[in-house]
Design a protein around this motif. Structure first.
Motif, PDB file in Angstrom:
ATOM      1  N   LEU A 106      -0.715 -10.926 -71.229  1.00  0.00           N
ATOM      2  CA  LEU A 106      -1.829  -9.987 -71.096  1.00  0.00           C
ATOM      3  C   LEU A 106      -1.803  -8.959 -72.219  1.00  0.00           C
ATOM      4  CD1 LEU A 106      -4.273  -8.933 -69.599  1.00  0.00           C
ATOM      5  CD2 LEU A 106      -2.740  -7.624 -68.120  1.00  0.00           C
ATOM      6  N   LEU A 107      -0.625  -8.491 -72.599  1.00  0.00           N
ATOM      7  CA  LEU A 107      -0.506  -7.550 -73.719  1.00  0.00           C
ATOM      8  C   LEU A 107      -1.077  -8.167 -74.991  1.00  0.00           C
ATOM      9  CD1 LEU A 107       0.586  -5.093 -75.280  1.00  0.00           C
ATOM     10  CD2 LEU A 107       2.818  -6.246 -75.348  1.00  0.00           C
ATOM     11  N   GLY A 108      -0.642  -9.382 -75.305  1.00  0.00           N
ATOM     12  CA  GLY A 108      -1.113 -10.037 -76.521  1.00  0.00           C
ATOM     13  C   GLY A 108      -2.606 -10.315 -76.509  1.00  0.00           C
ATOM     14  N   LEU A 109      -3.113 -10.770 -75.359  1.00  0.00           N
ATOM     15  CA  LEU A 109      -4.540 -11.074 -75.269  1.00  0.00           C
ATOM     16  C   LEU A 109      -5.380  -9.808 -75.353  1.00  0.00           C
ATOM     17  CD1 LEU A 109      -4.519 -13.812 -72.474  1.00  0.00           C
ATOM     18  CD2 LEU A 109      -4.824 -14.145 -74.937  1.00  0.00           C
ATOM     19  N   THR A 110      -4.933  -8.744 -74.710  1.00  0.00           N
ATOM     20  CA  THR A 110      -5.680  -7.483 -74.760  1.00  0.00           C
ATOM     21  C   THR A 110      -5.774  -6.967 -76.192  1.00  0.00           C
ATOM     22  OG1 THR A 110      -5.047  -6.883 -72.489  1.00  0.00           O
ATOM     23  CG2 THR A 110      -5.738  -5.088 -73.948  1.00  0.00           C
ATOM     24  N   LEU A 111      -4.651  -6.989 -76.905  1.00  0.00           N
ATOM     25  CA  LEU A 111      -4.657  -6.529 -78.299  1.00  0.00           C
ATOM     26  C   LEU A 111      -5.516  -7.435 -79.177  1.00  0.00           C
ATOM     27  CD1 LEU A 111      -0.910  -5.506 -78.788  1.00  0.00           C
ATOM     28  CD2 LEU A 111      -2.881  -4.004 -78.410  1.00  0.00           C
ATOM     29  N   LEU A 112      -5.420  -8.742 -78.952  1.00  0.00           N
ATOM     30  CA  LEU A 112      -6.209  -9.687 -79.744  1.00  0.00           C
ATOM     31  C   LEU A 112      -7.706  -9.462 -79.531  1.00  0.00           C
ATOM     32  CD1 LEU A 112      -6.565 -12.226 -81.517  1.00  0.00           C
ATOM     33  CD2 LEU A 112      -6.367 -13.586 -79.414  1.00  0.00           C
ATOM     34  N   TYR A 113      -8.127  -9.384 -78.275  1.00  0.00           N
ATOM     35  CA  TYR A 113      -9.552  -9.210 -77.989  1.00  0.00           C
ATOM     36  C   TYR A 113     -10.057  -7.863 -78.481  1.00  0.00           C
ATOM     37  CZ  TYR A 113      -8.549 -13.063 -74.753  1.00  0.00           C
ATOM     38  OH  TYR A 113      -8.136 -14.245 -74.201  1.00  0.00           O
ATOM     39  N   SER A 114      -9.214  -6.844 -78.380  1.00  0.00           N
ATOM     40  CA  SER A 114      -9.607  -5.528 -78.883  1.00  0.00           C
ATOM     41  C   SER A 114      -9.810  -5.576 -80.397  1.00  0.00           C
ATOM     42  CB  SER A 114      -8.537  -4.496 -78.529  1.00  0.00           C
ATOM     43  OG  SER A 114      -8.868  -3.229 -79.031  1.00  0.00           O
ATOM     44  N   LEU A 115      -8.873  -6.202 -81.088  1.00  0.00           N
ATOM     45  CA  LEU A 115      -8.958  -6.309 -82.544  1.00  0.00           C
ATOM     46  C   LEU A 115     -10.207  -7.082 -82.973  1.00  0.00           C
ATOM     47  CD1 LEU A 115      -7.427  -5.784 -85.244  1.00  0.00           C
ATOM     48  CD2 LEU A 115      -6.370  -8.035 -84.922  1.00  0.00           C
ATOM     49  N   VAL A 116     -10.421  -8.238 -82.356  1.00  0.00           N
ATOM     50  CA  VAL A 116     -11.560  -9.083 -82.727  1.00  0.00           C
ATOM     51  C   VAL A 116     -12.879  -8.393 -82.424  1.00  0.00           C
ATOM     52  CG1 VAL A 116     -12.771 -11.233 -82.207  1.00  0.00           C
ATOM     53  CG2 VAL A 116     -10.284 -11.244 -82.499  1.00  0.00           C
ATOM     54  N   SER A 117     -12.998  -7.815 -81.213  1.00  0.00           N
ATOM     55  CA  SER A 117     -14.268  -7.189 -80.831  1.00  0.00           C
ATOM     56  C   SER A 117     -14.561  -5.951 -81.675  1.00  0.00           C
ATOM     57  CB  SER A 117     -14.254  -6.836 -79.342  1.00  0.00           C
ATOM     58  OG  SER A 117     -13.218  -5.930 -79.027  1.00  0.00           O
ATOM     59  N   ASN A 118     -13.530  -5.172 -82.013  1.00  0.00           N
ATOM     60  CA  ASN A 118     -13.744  -3.993 -82.855  1.00  0.00           C
ATOM     61  C   ASN A 118     -14.167  -4.397 -84.267  1.00  0.00           C
ATOM     62  OD1 ASN A 118     -13.069  -2.232 -80.791  1.00  0.00           O
ATOM     63  ND2 ASN A 118     -10.913  -2.148 -81.370  1.00  0.00           N
TER      64      ASN A 118
ATOM     65  N   ILE B  16     -19.730   5.372 -84.093  1.00  0.00           N
ATOM     66  CA  ILE B  16     -18.828   5.615 -82.969  1.00  0.00           C
ATOM     67  C   ILE B  16     -19.133   4.584 -81.892  1.00  0.00           C
ATOM     68  CG2 ILE B  16     -18.069   7.265 -81.232  1.00  0.00           C
ATOM     69  CD1 ILE B  16     -19.098   9.498 -83.081  1.00  0.00           C
ATOM     70  N   PHE B  17     -18.184   3.748 -81.593  1.00  0.00           N
ATOM     71  CA  PHE B  17     -18.333   2.775 -80.521  1.00  0.00           C
ATOM     72  C   PHE B  17     -17.011   2.689 -79.768  1.00  0.00           C
ATOM     73  CE2 PHE B  17     -17.146   0.433 -84.380  1.00  0.00           C
ATOM     74  CZ  PHE B  17     -16.049  -0.293 -83.957  1.00  0.00           C
ATOM     75  N   GLY B  18     -17.083   2.203 -78.562  1.00  0.00           N
ATOM     76  CA  GLY B  18     -15.854   2.105 -77.781  1.00  0.00           C
ATOM     77  C   GLY B  18     -16.091   1.499 -76.415  1.00  0.00           C
ATOM     78  N   GLY B  19     -15.004   1.358 -75.683  1.00  0.00           N
ATOM     79  CA  GLY B  19     -15.056   0.789 -74.341  1.00  0.00           C
ATOM     80  C   GLY B  19     -14.262  -0.492 -74.241  1.00  0.00           C
ATOM     81  N   LEU B  20     -13.909  -0.837 -73.021  1.00  0.00           N
ATOM     82  CA  LEU B  20     -13.125  -2.040 -72.755  1.00  0.00           C
ATOM     83  C   LEU B  20     -13.976  -3.308 -72.678  1.00  0.00           C
ATOM     84  CD1 LEU B  20     -10.601  -0.840 -70.014  1.00  0.00           C
ATOM     85  CD2 LEU B  20      -9.972  -2.052 -72.108  1.00  0.00           C
ATOM     86  N   SER B  21     -15.289  -3.185 -72.815  1.00  0.00           N
ATOM     87  CA  SER B  21     -16.146  -4.332 -72.526  1.00  0.00           C
ATOM     88  C   SER B  21     -15.916  -5.520 -73.455  1.00  0.00           C
ATOM     89  CB  SER B  21     -17.619  -3.921 -72.543  1.00  0.00           C
ATOM     90  OG  SER B  21     -17.925  -3.201 -73.714  1.00  0.00           O
ATOM     91  N   GLY B  22     -15.584  -5.277 -74.725  1.00  0.00           N
ATOM     92  CA  GLY B  22     -15.265  -6.392 -75.610  1.00  0.00           C
ATOM     93  C   GLY B  22     -14.026  -7.132 -75.139  1.00  0.00           C
ATOM     94  N   VAL B  23     -13.016  -6.364 -74.708  1.00  0.00           N
ATOM     95  CA  VAL B  23     -11.799  -6.968 -74.145  1.00  0.00           C
ATOM     96  C   VAL B  23     -12.137  -7.711 -72.858  1.00  0.00           C
ATOM     97  CG1 VAL B  23      -9.538  -6.461 -73.142  1.00  0.00           C
ATOM     98  CG2 VAL B  23     -10.299  -5.235 -75.185  1.00  0.00           C
ATOM     99  N   LEU B  24     -13.000  -7.140 -72.033  1.00  0.00           N
ATOM    100  CA  LEU B  24     -13.362  -7.760 -70.754  1.00  0.00           C
ATOM    101  C   LEU B  24     -14.034  -9.111 -70.961  1.00  0.00           C
ATOM    102  CD1 LEU B  24     -14.719  -4.676 -68.781  1.00  0.00           C
ATOM    103  CD2 LEU B  24     -12.453  -5.713 -68.665  1.00  0.00           C
ATOM    104  N   TYR B  25     -14.921  -9.202 -71.952  1.00  0.00           N
ATOM    105  CA  TYR B  25     -15.556 -10.491 -72.211  1.00  0.00           C
ATOM    106  C   TYR B  25     -14.527 -11.504 -72.717  1.00  0.00           C
ATOM    107  CZ  TYR B  25     -20.398  -9.544 -71.114  1.00  0.00           C
ATOM    108  OH  TYR B  25     -21.566  -9.296 -70.434  1.00  0.00           O
TER     109      TYR B  25
END
Length: 287
Positions: free
Chosen positions: A176-188, A199-208
Motif C-alpha cells: 500500500l505504501l508503494g502503490l500510494t506513492l506511485l499513484y500520487s507521483l503519476v497523478s501529480n 494549485i491542485f491537490g487531494g487524494l482523488s488521483g490516488v483513489l482512482y
C-alpha cells in the motif's frame, strides 16, 4: 471471506442444503475449476469445522452446533490492523488543519507541487525544475494531502479508508505504501503536464489508482478482500466521465476545478498495477 475451496467434481449439494437449513449466510461460486464457498469472516472457522465433521450435510438438526455470536469490533481494532491506512488519514487530517482546508496559502505552498508566492491579486509559481533543484523533492507527493473544503476531505478520506485497507489487508503495508506513492507521483505529474502550473491537490488521483488496482486484480485473482460493493466501479467511472465533460465547472460557475488529468493518470497507473499484481497472484495460485 473465502472459507472452502474444493474440486468441482466434489458434491457440495448436501453441505449447502445443511447451511440453508441452518439459515447461515454464504455463497458458492465456481472459479478456475474449483468450487469456492464464501461467508462472513466471523463464520469462517465455524463453517470449516462443520464441513470437517459433516461434509455430506447429513447431520441431524439437533446435532448441529450453533454458529458463533456476531462480534462487535471496536473502531480502534481495524485501525490497529491497517496502520498505514490510518497513518495516511491522520496525516491528511493534520495537513487539512494546518492549511485551513485550502484557505491558508502560506501553508499550502509547503505542500504544493511547485512553490509559489502571492503578491497582491496574483500568484507567481516556480517551475518544477526550480523546486527540485532547491531539494524540495517532497513536492512530488505531498499535493495528495491538500484538500479544499471539509466535504472534499471527508469524501476522499472515506474512499481511502474503503480502498486502502483492502490492499493493506491482502498485500501488506509496504504494498500500500508503494502503490500510494506511485499513484500520487503519476497523478501529480499528469496534472502538472496537462494542466500546467497551479494549485491542485487531494487524494482523488490516488483513489482512482487504488480503484483500478482492486478492480483488475479482482478480475484476474478473485478474492474477498478486493470484492467491491456492487456498482462502485461503475459509479466512480461515471463520475470521472462527467468531470471530463466539464459540466461540473459550468454548473458551479468555475467555483469547482476538477483535476481530471490527475484522476485519469491515477486510474491508468492503478489498472496497470492491478493487471500485473493479479497475474502474479494467479500464477502463484496455479503452482
Amino acid at each position: 471471506m473465502e472459507v472452502l475451496r474444493v474440486p468441482v467434481s466434489q458434491d457440495l449439494s448436501g453441505f449447502v442444503a445443511m447451511l440453508r437449513r441452518m439459515q447461515l449466510p454464504f455463497r458458492v461460486s465456481e472459479e478456475a475449476g474449483e468450487q469456492v464457498l464464501r461467508a462472513p469472516a466471523e463464520l469462517a472457522e465455524h463453517l470449516r469445522k462443520l464441513y470437517a465433521e459433516f461434509p455430506d450435510g447429513n447431520a441431524p438438526l439437533d446435532a448441529m452446533p450453533a454458529p458463533p455470536a456476531p462480534r462487535i469490533a471496536m473502531f480502534a481494532t481495524p485501525l490497529r490492523s491497517v496502520p498505514f491506512t490510518a497513518l495516511v488519514l491522520l496525516a491528511t487530517l493534520v495537513i487539512a488543519l494546518i492549511t485551513h482546508v485550502g484557505e491558508n496559502f502560506e501553508t499550502i505552498r509547503w505542500f504544493s507541487f511547485t512553490d509559489f508566492r502571492i503578491q497582491g491579486d496574483y500568484a507567481y509559481f516556480a517551475s518544477l525544475e526550480q523546486s527540485l533543484d532547491a531539494g524540495q523533492w517532497w513536492r512530488l507527493f505531498t499535493p495528495m494531502f491538500i484538500h479544499f473544503g471539509w466535504l472534499h476531505l471527508a469524501m476522499n478520506s472515506l474512499w481511502y479508508w474503503e480502498l486502502g485497507r483492502r490492499i493493506e489487508t491482502r498485500q501488506g503495508v509496504f504494498a500500500l505504501l508503494g502503490l500510494t506513492l506511485l499513484y500520487s507521483l503519476v497523478s501529480n505529474f499528469a496534472q502538472y503536464a496537462y494542466g500546467g502550473t497551479g494549485i491542485f491537490g487531494g487524494l482523488s488521483g490516488v483513489l482512482y489508482g487504488l480503484l483500478g488496482h482492486c478492480w483488475l486484480y479482482q478480475k484476474l485473482a478473485p478474492g474477498e478482500a478486493y470484492r467491491l460493493p456492487s456498482g462502485v466501479v461503475v459509479l466512480m467511472l461515471a463520475w470521472l466521465v462527467i468531470c471530463l465533460t466539464g459540466v461540473i465547472e459550468v454548473v458551479s460557475f468555475g467555483a469547482l476545478a476538477i483535476a481530471n488529468s490527475a484522476h485519469v493518470g491515477g486510474l491508468v497507473a492503478g489498472c496497470l498495477t492491478g493487471v500485473c499484481g493479479g497475474m502474479l497472484a494467479r500464477s502463484r495460485h496455479a503452482r
